[in-house]
Each structure stands twice: as structure tokens, then as C-alpha cells.
Design a protein around this motif. Structure first.
Motif, PDB file in Angstrom:
ATOM      1  N   ASN A 388       0.823  -1.202   0.000  1.00 38.70           N
ATOM      2  CA  ASN A 388       0.000   0.000   0.000  1.00 38.70           C
ATOM      3  C   ASN A 388       0.862   1.257   0.000  1.00 38.70           C
ATOM      4  OD1 ASN A 388      -2.390  -1.426  -0.048  1.00 38.70           O
ATOM      5  ND2 ASN A 388      -2.744  -1.289   2.150  1.00 38.70           N
ATOM      6  N   LEU A 389       1.992   1.205   0.721  1.00 37.70           N
ATOM      7  CA  LEU A 389       2.891   2.354   0.763  1.00 37.70           C
ATOM      8  C   LEU A 389       3.474   2.678  -0.604  1.00 37.70           C
ATOM      9  CD1 LEU A 389       4.827   1.812   4.103  1.00 37.70           C
ATOM     10  CD2 LEU A 389       3.385   3.772   3.531  1.00 37.70           C
ATOM     11  N   LEU A 390       3.632   1.656  -1.431  1.00 36.10           N
ATOM     12  CA  LEU A 390       4.180   1.896  -2.764  1.00 36.10           C
ATOM     13  C   LEU A 390       3.257   2.775  -3.593  1.00 36.10           C
ATOM     14  CD1 LEU A 390       5.560  -1.661  -3.654  1.00 36.10           C
ATOM     15  CD2 LEU A 390       6.849   0.332  -2.878  1.00 36.10           C
ATOM     16  N   ARG A 391       1.970   2.734  -3.255  1.00 36.71           N
ATOM     17  CA  ARG A 391       0.997   3.607  -3.923  1.00 36.71           C
ATOM     18  C   ARG A 391       0.138   4.275  -2.857  1.00 36.71           C
ATOM     19  NH1 ARG A 391      -2.495   0.484  -7.973  1.00 36.71           N
ATOM     20  NH2 ARG A 391      -3.322   2.573  -8.276  1.00 36.71           N
ATOM     21  N   GLY A 392       0.830   4.949  -1.928  1.00 44.89           N
ATOM     22  CA  GLY A 392       0.151   5.521  -0.779  1.00 44.89           C
ATOM     23  C   GLY A 392      -0.954   6.492  -1.131  1.00 44.89           C
ATOM     24  N   ARG A 393      -0.763   7.268  -2.187  1.00 49.09           N
ATOM     25  CA  ARG A 393      -1.777   8.249  -2.559  1.00 49.09           C
ATOM     26  C   ARG A 393      -3.110   7.575  -2.891  1.00 49.09           C
ATOM     27  NH1 ARG A 393      -0.238  12.465  -7.206  1.00 49.09           N
ATOM     28  NH2 ARG A 393       1.465  12.790  -5.700  1.00 49.09           N
ATOM     29  N   ASP A 394      -3.040   6.441  -3.596  1.00 49.53           N
ATOM     30  CA  ASP A 394      -4.259   5.753  -4.021  1.00 49.53           C
ATOM     31  C   ASP A 394      -4.760   4.747  -2.994  1.00 49.53           C
ATOM     32  OD1 ASP A 394      -4.301   7.090  -6.475  1.00 49.53           O
ATOM     33  OD2 ASP A 394      -2.978   5.610  -7.396  1.00 49.53           O
ATOM     34  N   LEU A 395      -3.835   4.058  -2.315  1.00 53.21           N
ATOM     35  CA  LEU A 395      -4.232   2.928  -1.472  1.00 53.21           C
ATOM     36  C   LEU A 395      -4.252   3.250   0.023  1.00 53.21           C
ATOM     37  CD1 LEU A 395      -2.406  -0.002  -3.292  1.00 53.21           C
ATOM     38  CD2 LEU A 395      -4.803   0.696  -3.466  1.00 53.21           C
ATOM     39  N   ILE A 396      -3.841   4.458   0.401  1.00 53.83           N
ATOM     40  CA  ILE A 396      -3.931   4.850   1.804  1.00 53.83           C
ATOM     41  C   ILE A 396      -4.713   6.158   1.932  1.00 53.83           C
ATOM     42  CG2 ILE A 396      -2.659   5.539   3.872  1.00 53.83           C
ATOM     43  CD1 ILE A 396      -0.395   3.703   2.997  1.00 53.83           C
ATOM     44  N   TRP A 397      -4.145   7.245   1.407  1.00 51.37           N
ATOM     45  CA  TRP A 397      -4.727   8.556   1.657  1.00 51.37           C
ATOM     46  C   TRP A 397      -6.070   8.757   0.978  1.00 51.37           C
ATOM     47  CZ3 TRP A 397      -2.804  10.302   5.755  1.00 51.37           C
ATOM     48  CH2 TRP A 397      -1.471  10.066   6.069  1.00 51.37           C
ATOM     49  N   ASN A 398      -6.298   8.080  -0.105  1.00 52.62           N
ATOM     50  CA  ASN A 398      -7.608   8.150  -0.743  1.00 52.62           C
ATOM     51  C   ASN A 398      -8.701   7.681   0.207  1.00 52.62           C
ATOM     52  OD1 ASN A 398      -9.583   8.199  -2.966  1.00 52.62           O
ATOM     53  ND2 ASN A 398      -9.471   5.977  -2.811  1.00 52.62           N
ATOM     54  N   TYR A 399      -8.405   6.613   0.974  1.00 56.01           N
ATOM     55  CA  TYR A 399      -9.402   6.072   1.903  1.00 56.01           C
ATOM     56  C   TYR A 399      -9.489   6.909   3.174  1.00 56.01           C
ATOM     57  CZ  TYR A 399      -9.287   2.354  -1.420  1.00 56.01           C
ATOM     58  OH  TYR A 399      -9.356   1.667  -2.599  1.00 56.01           O
ATOM     59  N   VAL A 400      -8.391   7.541   3.570  1.00 53.52           N
ATOM     60  CA  VAL A 400      -8.432   8.480   4.681  1.00 53.52           C
ATOM     61  C   VAL A 400      -9.415   9.608   4.358  1.00 53.52           C
ATOM     62  CG1 VAL A 400      -7.112  10.235   5.934  1.00 53.52           C
ATOM     63  CG2 VAL A 400      -6.127   7.965   5.560  1.00 53.52           C
TER      64      VAL A 400
END
Length: 583
Positions: A388-400
Motif C-alpha cells: 500500500n505504501l508503494l501507492r500511498g496516494r491511491d491505497l492509503i490517503w484516498n481512503y483516509v
């Protein structure tokens, strides 16, 4: 007669004195933090070479001057937009989905916040790029970490600086924040970020529905044989090896996306290995086991079951890396003919350009993994967080933003359900994989690694191979996948597919999405391949099927052992089996 009001253009309100004071402080504090960080680096970095060049004050002064110049232009656009040069977005900034809402451009204050963020982010990255005398790998790690910070501090991630979130709070009278808090607390309790609606998908109900049977179970894997869908089938069967880092049903999602179902419909007798999620009983499992007790054992099982000399094999990601080693072991033992053809989905053998995942491979990270795997296995949630960190913008912060700040319900998405369905890894093998392959790149050195005492030499592999890479793959970059062509000696076909590590593979013809490129000329580099390539719209799957047919077009009746349970191996369970459901 009543007078009709004439519509007038609303004049944007000028920022108040308080606003100007506040944002002056924000930008000033940002600059101060950057300078403090730079001074901290200066104080703690040894003065001896090769670090001396990093401390060049001229470069620091240029960076500071550039930042202030851009900041002054930013202020001029905010205070006096009529007389200021317009903000020139890069193509990447223009495509940034985080700022797609019109409020980010139509409301002056939030347009200013957006532009400020881009200016600061741009200069943070320029600062990293300007570092001199730093080891390239260390610089890569610094840039990755900096990008992570940039993504984390985006104004879209905070209620006070996101106009859409603010409007949602007002619209719902604060209920969105309460719901978002509930989402966040639930995720904290389970130790994993939710990415799709709970309960929307179930294996065997709307995922992994291709009819088949588990015909063999070992302590390492289950072998699934799928029922034929045609009256005749290719004589040479297909054995698919998915990565044990994930669940196998990435290739058997909903029926319309299933590669397995599609391959069966093309007249192939399809077998899939479903790996066991690691537990303490697998503490001694190493790479030799995945080659000998896994891939070679499955290949021989299928050969004996169907009474055929060879199989077609597919290896996806790490299972493709392992398939390369398997082919080398078979070649060394004079048994290469057991595999008639090999297909590699986004797989790497040369890890010199292995992409962003390399930033996690250093002594500190390896020590942490060693401590996390003390019980003999590594919790799959760790690897899920890493990817998820490799695509943090899409796979972490998007859900935040969407689910925590906006309080939105989770949308059902089969791919994200699979992405969240983590598997545990044997810790001993995982450590040696990261060390021997990612860090030390031993697989390409003849004899540097051995399986069961057999030295691995990829240059001895002459099996016909089909190599698929994803143009936008961040896990196995196309340049890295291309390097397979430097080692194998047999006939090769390289195909560059649109999209990335998952969507580039899972792209059924019926969807009409993306494209792929082929080049029949013998070329030495990926750049040369692309320069002379022919683009074809849609899925590459039919191209692969035609390639398989060109290798061996002979067909037999779909009866007897071609039907799961009708041969020497009796059914143990219905597909998708039991290993795929255990954590």
C-alpha cells in the motif's frame, strides 16, 4: 410590470487581514522547517567524502532563492490575480485526482492552498534531486520517503483545508465526521485499512466461481483442476503458479474478469496451485521447497494424471521468478522437456532495476522483518501495508479522505477485496528472497544460488517463453521485466501491456480496455522494442492464446482424466478449495 433582476457576476471576496496573516505564517513555517531540516542534516552528516558535496552552500542558497521566488509569485496571484502570471501546472498536477473538485480552483482561498502545496512539494523533491555525493540507492530511499511525506501533508487529508470535506460536514451537520471516526476506529481494531465494502464478496458465490475440484493437497499447496467447457481440449495442459504473497483468485475474480474461466473457454485443461498461507509449521520452508515440493511436484502430478510428457506453465510475479529457477533446475537435470512453454506475468529475474520495493531492502528493514517473523511466519498485514505504501496516494490517503474524513460508505470492488485478503509468508524464505534476490541480485549469477544442491544458471534455459510486462507497473517495472530476455536462450516473445501490475494482467478481452505492444524484430533494449512496436487495442490474452496454439495445437477429447475426479486423483473439495480461505 415587475422589474426582472439582472444576473451579475459575483466578485470574489478579497482575503481578510486574518487570512493573510495566517497563510503568511503557514508558508513561513514551512520554509523554516525545510531550513531547520537542512541544518540538521549538515550537523549530523560526516564531513568526510563522499558527503562533502552535499554540504555545498551554493546549492542550498539556489534552492532557497528558487523557493522564495515561487512563493512571491504565489502571493501575487492570490492578492492581485488580475496582474499576476497564471499558475502553470505540470501535466501530473493537472491530472491529480485529489484536486478534481471544482472548489479547488473556483474558491480563491482553496486555490491558493492547492498551489501552495504544489510549490512546496515541487521544491522538496528538487531538494532531494539536488543532493550530490549521495549513494544512488540512498538517494532513491530519500526521494521515496520525501514523496511519502508530501502525500501525507496534502491539504486533501485534513478537514480544515479540504473544501469538499468542509461542505460535507455542514451538509450532514457533523454526522460525516462521526461516521468517519467509526470507520477509523474499526480499522485500528483489526489492524488493517478497509478498502472495500465488508461482506460484498464471497469466494464461491461471486468470486472464484470457475467450476473445479481440489485434486491434491500437500502441506504447501492445493492443486485445483478446472472442469472443461469445450468438447475437445489442448493435449498439453496448463499449470498456473500464482504468487504466494497473494491469494490465487486474482486470476479468478468475477466471471467476466476471470483469466482462468477464459482459458478454460479457449479449450485448455487448467490447473492452479493454491498456496497455503504460512503458519508456525512452515518455519523451515525455504525457496527449495517452493521449487521442488511446489512447482516441480505440481508439474509432475499433472503430467502423471493426464499421461502427458509436458505442460504449459505460467508464473505470476514472485512465482514467475521461482518458475525461472524451476526451468533452470530442470534444464540442469536434462528434464527441460517437462515444460513445453513458460509464460511470465510481470516477473523479474534481474533485480538491478526492481522498482520502488527496493527502498525497503536495507539492513534495518531486514532486521525488523526478522523480528516480526520470530514465530516462523510473517503476518500478511505487514506485506499488505508495504505494498500500500508503494501507492500511498491511491491505497492509503484516498481512503483516509473518502472514508474517514467524508464518512462515505465503502464501495464494493472485487480487486480491492482481493488486495485486502492477505496471506502470511514463511519468514525464513521471505528474508532470503529479499536478501539474495532484491539486495544481492544473485539469481542472474550462474551458480550463485542452488536448489537442492543443483546450481541455478538461467542461461541454460532454452524453453520457449512468453514475457508480459505492465507499462505502468511500479512493483515489477517493465525495464526490469525486460531483463529476462538477456538470460534465456530459447525463443522469446515479449509483450508490453497497458496499465500496471494487476490491471495489466487482469484485462479480459470483453472489457475493451487498454492496449498492448509487440515487436517481431530482435532488439536489445526496451526502448528499441517500444520504438519499433505495433500497438493493438484491447487485451493481450488472445495474443497469448494464439502463441500457445503455435507451440502445440494438438487436441484430445475432454473426457476421462480431463474431467476433475475422473482420473487417478479423486476430488478432495470443490474449487476454490480450503487453503484460499485460511489466514
Amino acid at each position: 410590470m415587475a422589474e426582472t433582476a439582472t444576473p451579475t457576476m459575483e466578485t470574489p471576496a478579497l482575503p481578510s487581514l486574518e487570512d493573510l496573516q495566517h497563510w503568511t505564517w503557514v508558508l513561513g513555517r514551512a520554509q523554516q522547517l525545510m531550513l531547520e531540516h537542512g541544518m540538521d542534516v549538515v550537523e549530523h552528516v560526516p564531513a568526510a567524502p563522499p558527503f562533502g558535496a552535499m554540504l555545498d552552500p551554493t546549492a542550498a542558497m539556489r534552492a532557497t532563492a528558487g523557493f522564495w521566488a515561487d512563493t512571491m509569485q504565489l502571493w501575487q496571484r492570490f492578492v492581485d490575480p488580475a496582474h499576476a502570471a497564471p499558475f502553470e501546472e505540470t501535466p501530473e498536477q493537472a491530472r491529480d485526482k485529489r484536486f478534481k473538485a471544482p472548489q479547488w480552483r473556483e474558491q480563491p482561498l482553496f486555490d491558493f492552498i492547492r498551489q501552495s502545496y504544489f510549490v512546496i512539494a515541487d521544491h522538496m523533491l528538487k531538494g532531494v534531486d539536488a543532493l550530490e555525493g549521495v549513494d544512488p540507492r540512498q538517494k532513491e530511499q530519500i526521494r521515496f520517503a520525501t514523496q511519502g511525506v508530501i502525500d501525507a501533508i496534502s491539504p486533501t487529508n485534513f478537514p480544515a483545508t479540504n473544501p469538499v470535506v468542509l461542505e460535507r460536514i455542514i451538509e450532514t451537520k457533523g454526522e460525516s465526521l462521526i461516521k468517519g471516526l467509526q470507520h477509523m476506529l474499526a480499522d485500528m481494531q483489526k489492524g488493517q485499512m478497509t478498502q472495500t465494502a465488508e461482506g460484498a464478496f464471497e469466494l464461491g458465490r461471486n468470486l472464484a466461481m470457475t467450476p473445479g475440484k481440489v485434486v491434491k493437497r500437500t502441506p504447501l499447496y492445493e492443486l485445483i483442476q478446472y472442469a472443461p467447457a469445450t468438447e475437445s481440449v489442448y493435449k498439453t495442459p496448463l499449470v498456473i503458479f500464482p504468487p504466494w504473497i497473494n491469494r490465487f483468485y486474482i486470476l479468478d475474480l468475477t466471471p467476466e474478469k476471470s483469466f482462468i474461466r477464459w482459458a478454460v473457454a479457449q479449450g485448455m485443461t487448467v490447473f492452479v496451485v493454491s498456496w497455503k498461507s504460512a503458519d508456525a509449521s512452515m518455519k523451515d520452508v525455504v525457496w527449495d521447497d517452493y521449487v521442488e515440493r511446489g512447482q516441480i511436484d505440481a508439474i509432475d502430478t499433472v503430467r502423471e494424471l493426464l499421461d502427458v510428457e509436458s505442460v504449459h506453465a505460467i508464473g505470476y510475479c514472485v512465482a514467475g521468478t521461482t518458475l525461472a529457477a524451476t526451468l533452470a533446475v530442470l534444464a540442469a537435470g536434462g528434464q527441460a522437456d517437462r515444460v513445453k512453454s513458460a509464460t511470465f506475468f510481470t516477473a523479474q529475474v534481474d533485480f538491478s532495476e526492481a522498482g520502488d520495493l527496493r527502498v525497503f531492502i536495507d539492513d534495518d528493514q531486514l532486521a525488523m522483518i526478522r523480528s516480526l517473523g520470530a514465530e516462523g511466519f510473517l503476518d500478511g498485514r505487514y506485506m499488505a501495508a508495504t505494498f500500500n505504501l508503494l501507492r500511498g496516494r491511491d491505497l492509503i490517503w484516498n481512503y483516509v479522505t473518502q472514508n474517514y474524513l467524508m464518512g462515505q460508505d465503502y464501495a464494493p470492488f472485487d480487486l480491492l477485496h482481493w488486495n485486502s485478503d492477505v496471506t502470511n509468508l514463511p519468514s525464513a524464505w521471505h528474508l532470503s528472497y529479499l536478501t539474495d534476490l532484491y539486495r544481492d541480485n544473485k539469481l542472474i549469477v550462474p551458480g550463485a544460488l542452488a536448489i537442492g544442491g543443483t546450481p541455478i544458471d538461467l542461461t541454460k534455459v532454452a524453453t520457449p517463453v512468453y514475457i508480459q510486462a505492465g507499462r505502468e507497473d511500479h512493483i515489477a517495472p517493465p525495464n526490469s521485466v525486460w531483463k529476462i530476455t538477456h538470460y534465456f536462450q530459447g525463443p522469446l516473445k515479449f509483450v508490453l501491456a497497458g496499465s500496471g501490475h494487476i490491471a495489466g494482467v487482469v484485462n479480459p478481452p470483453a472489457s475493451g480496455k487498454y492496449q498492448y505492444w509487440t515487436n517481431g524484430e530482435k532488439v536489445g533494449t526496451l526502448a528499441e522494442f517500444i520504438a519499433g512496436a505495433t500497438e493493438t487495442k484491447g487485451s493481450w490474452w488472445p495474443d497469448w492464446a494464439a502463441w500457445i496454439d503455435s507451440i502445440d495445437a494438438e487436441k484430445v477429447d475432454a473426457k476421462d482424466a480431463r474431467v476433475p475426479g475422473k482420473g487417478r486423483l479423486k476430488p478432495i473439495a470443490d474449487a476454490p478449495g480450503t487453503y484460499v480461505t485460511t489466514r
